[in-house]
Design a protein around this motif. Structure first.
Motif, PDB file in Angstrom:
ATOM      1  N   GLY A  34     -11.643 -26.316   6.934  1.00 32.76           N
ATOM      2  CA  GLY A  34     -12.360 -27.343   5.972  1.00 32.76           C
ATOM      3  C   GLY A  34     -12.070 -27.600   4.487  1.00 32.76           C
ATOM      4  N   ALA A  48     -14.857 -32.149   3.685  1.00 31.99           N
ATOM      5  CA  ALA A  48     -14.236 -32.134   5.416  1.00 31.99           C
ATOM      6  C   ALA A  48     -13.848 -31.521   6.063  1.00 31.99           C
ATOM      7  N   THR A  49     -13.762 -31.610   7.879  1.00 28.66           N
ATOM      8  CA  THR A  49     -13.565 -30.180   8.361  1.00 28.66           C
ATOM      9  C   THR A  49     -12.607 -30.868   8.835  1.00 28.66           C
ATOM     10  N   ILE A  50     -11.917 -29.794   9.501  1.00 28.81           N
ATOM     11  CA  ILE A  50     -10.771 -30.448  10.999  1.00 28.81           C
ATOM     12  C   ILE A  50     -10.963 -29.120  12.026  1.00 28.81           C
ATOM     13  N   THR A  56     -12.842 -34.344  12.917  1.00 32.24           N
ATOM     14  CA  THR A  56     -13.043 -34.632  11.832  1.00 32.24           C
ATOM     15  C   THR A  56     -14.124 -34.808  11.498  1.00 32.24           C
ATOM     16  N   TYR A  58     -16.232 -36.786   7.881  1.00 33.64           N
ATOM     17  CA  TYR A  58     -15.895 -36.140   6.307  1.00 33.64           C
ATOM     18  C   TYR A  58     -17.603 -36.199   6.166  1.00 33.64           C
ATOM     19  N   THR A  67      -7.694 -37.831   3.495  1.00 37.31           N
ATOM     20  CA  THR A  67      -8.011 -37.819   4.897  1.00 37.31           C
ATOM     21  C   THR A  67      -6.804 -36.086   4.987  1.00 37.31           C
ATOM     22  N   ILE A  68      -8.230 -35.797   5.882  1.00 34.80           N
ATOM     23  CA  ILE A  68      -7.830 -34.231   6.689  1.00 34.80           C
ATOM     24  C   ILE A  68      -6.639 -34.106   7.667  1.00 34.80           C
ATOM     25  N   SER A  69      -5.711 -33.311   7.312  1.00 34.63           N
ATOM     26  CA  SER A  69      -4.679 -33.248   8.959  1.00 34.63           C
ATOM     27  C   SER A  69      -4.278 -31.616   8.510  1.00 34.63           C
TER      28      SER A  69
END
Length: 119
Positions: A34, A48-50, A56, A58, A67-69
């Motif tokens: 994150g 944000a975390t994934i 995901t 936010y 946007t997290i990727s």
């Protein structure tokens, strides 16, 4: 796990930046990653975390703009930040959640990268 963040800088309001966090080990060994941020004089907050499953999460303040990727080939997690606002100004920190045992986690942090949004 060692984390190396990059991509911060100075941008005008409405502009974009892309932050990257490179992990020194495979993302397959990391439960979740994150981005957090800490503005001057304020507490650190989640951005944000994934998860390893691609789920995901936010902060409300960045939904629809950030946007997290993940890139497993590069062991990198990125944060694309669009429509930046002056209130997004902060030091952004990368975080990795490492599962040690059932219900037991360790949290590793990278160094911060400064994001400054001018009005």
């Amino acid at each position: 796990v060692q984390l190396q963040a990059s991509g911060g800088g100075l941008v005008q309001a409405g502009g974009s930046l892309r932050l990257s966090c490179a992990a020194a080990k495979s993302l397959f060994t990391i439960n979740a990653m994150g981005w957090y941020r800490q503005a001057l004089g304020k507490q650190r907050e989640l951005v944000a975390t994934i998860t390893s499953g691609g789920v995901t999460n936010y902060a409300d303040s960045v939904k629809g703009r950030f946007t997290i990727s993940r890139d497993y080939a590069k062991n990198t997690v990125s944060l694309q930040m669009n429509s930046l606002k002056p209130e997004d100004t902060a030091v952004y920190l990368c975080n990795a959640e490492i599962k040690l045992a059932l219900g037991v986690f360790r949290y590793d942090w990278g160094q911060g990268t400064q994001v400054t949004v001018s009005s």
